[in-house]
Design an enzyme around this catalytic site. Structure first.
Site, PDB file in Angstrom:
ATOM      1  N   GLY A  46       4.741  -1.958 -31.406  1.00 50.08           N
ATOM      2  CA  GLY A  46       3.734  -3.188 -31.796  1.00 50.08           C
ATOM      3  C   GLY A  46       2.202  -2.829 -32.042  1.00 50.08           C
ATOM      4  CD  GLN A  51      -2.664  -1.432 -30.948  1.00 52.46           C
ATOM      5  OE1 GLN A  51      -2.437  -1.619 -31.070  1.00 52.46           O
ATOM      6  NE2 GLN A  51      -2.971   0.346 -30.495  1.00 52.46           N
ATOM      7  CB  CYS A 106      -1.176   2.791 -26.531  1.00 55.48           C
ATOM      8  SG  CYS A 106      -2.464   2.268 -27.694  1.00 55.48           S
ATOM      9  CG  LEU A 107       0.721   2.964 -32.288  1.00 58.18           C
ATOM     10  CD1 LEU A 107       0.977   1.878 -33.217  1.00 58.18           C
ATOM     11  CD2 LEU A 107       2.076   4.077 -32.532  1.00 58.18           C
ATOM     12  CG  HIS A 148       0.433  -2.341 -24.523  1.00 53.17           C
ATOM     13  ND1 HIS A 148       0.825  -1.337 -24.018  1.00 53.17           N
ATOM     14  CD2 HIS A 148       0.290  -2.510 -25.268  1.00 53.17           C
ATOM     15  CE1 HIS A 148       0.509  -0.093 -25.366  1.00 53.17           C
ATOM     16  NE2 HIS A 148      -0.281  -0.934 -26.010  1.00 53.17           N
ATOM     17  CD  GLU A 149       1.065  -4.184 -29.092  1.00 58.16           C
ATOM     18  OE1 GLU A 149       0.400  -4.110 -29.582  1.00 58.16           O
ATOM     19  OE2 GLU A 149       1.751  -3.144 -28.955  1.00 58.16           O
ATOM     20  CG  HIS A 152      -4.491  -3.432 -27.851  1.00 54.10           C
ATOM     21  ND1 HIS A 152      -4.667  -2.321 -27.270  1.00 54.10           N
ATOM     22  CD2 HIS A 152      -3.021  -2.478 -27.995  1.00 54.10           C
ATOM     23  CE1 HIS A 152      -4.350  -1.478 -27.248  1.00 54.10           C
ATOM     24  NE2 HIS A 152      -2.665  -1.420 -27.811  1.00 54.10           N
TER      25      HIS A 152
HETATM   26 NI    NI Z   1      -1.002   0.120 -27.421  1.00 56.41          NI
END
Ligand code: NI
Length: 193
Positions: A46, A51, A106-107, A148-149, A152
């Site tokens: 995701g 991000q 998380c990226l 989660h997304e 963000h």
């Molecule tokens: Ni994340």
């Protein structure tokens, strides 16, 4: 398609609240394609616009490579198919009562994982890449990933759901190693987005 650099902790950009998309056009679709490519390359399941530094309420998701093939007995294991989801202006309509726990990553917080409890199911409304309204009911890893997304988009990170002690340790570590750009390793039990 272009792979974009992913913003990592402690960059304050990650705390911005993203703005709704007003027009679904070719420019937006190009951006979504870039996000998808960036997500696959990372690799993650995701990615939210913020991000890659774009403060718009857009998300790409593909949980398919992380799920086992449910083929019939004796069938050969297939390469996982790409099943991308593009969500524009996603909104949580309802959350289930049952909790579930996934080890999340998380990226934007490379190489850090922690167990997070969230509602096991979620219903999300959104516009697809053609601008059509959609309603998606999800459970399992997709439910966790959607939550989660969407967090963000509101400037929230999964570490906000941990104890203050754990969260502070992570922030301290990433503040020290602000220049590091490690990539999370793949793991079927993990949710990295
Ligand atoms: Ni994340």
């Amino acid at each position: 398609m272009t792979i974009k650099p992913i913003i990592t902790l402690p960059d304050p950009v990650l705390r911005q609240v993203s703005k709704p998309v007003e027009r679904v056009d070719d420019d937006l679709r190009r951006l979504l394609d870039d996000m998808l490519e960036t997500m696959y390359d990372a690799p993650g399941i995701g990615l939210a616009g913020i991000q890659i530094g774009v403060p718009l309420r857009i998300v790409t998701i593909d949980v398919s490579p992380h799920e086992k093939d449910d083929g019939e007995d004796g069938a050969e294991a297939k390469e996982p198919k790409r099943e991308p989801l593009f969500l524009i202006n996603p909104k949580i309509v309802s959350l289930g009562d049952e909790p579930s726990i996934y080890e999340e990553g998380c990226l934007s917080i490379p190489d850090y994982y922690a167990e997070v409890e969230r509602p096991a199911s979620v219903t999300v409304s959104y516009l697809d890449r053609d601008g059509h309204e959609q309603l998606l009911q999800a459970d399992g890893i997709l439910s966790t990933c959607l939550q989660h997304e969407i967090d963000h988009l509101d400037g929230k990170l999964f570490i906000d759901l941990l104890s203050r002690l754990k969260r502070d340790m992570v922030i301290k570590k990433f503040t020290k190693l602000a220049k590091q750009s490690g990539k999370p390793t793949g793991d079927t039990r993990r949710m990295v987005g």
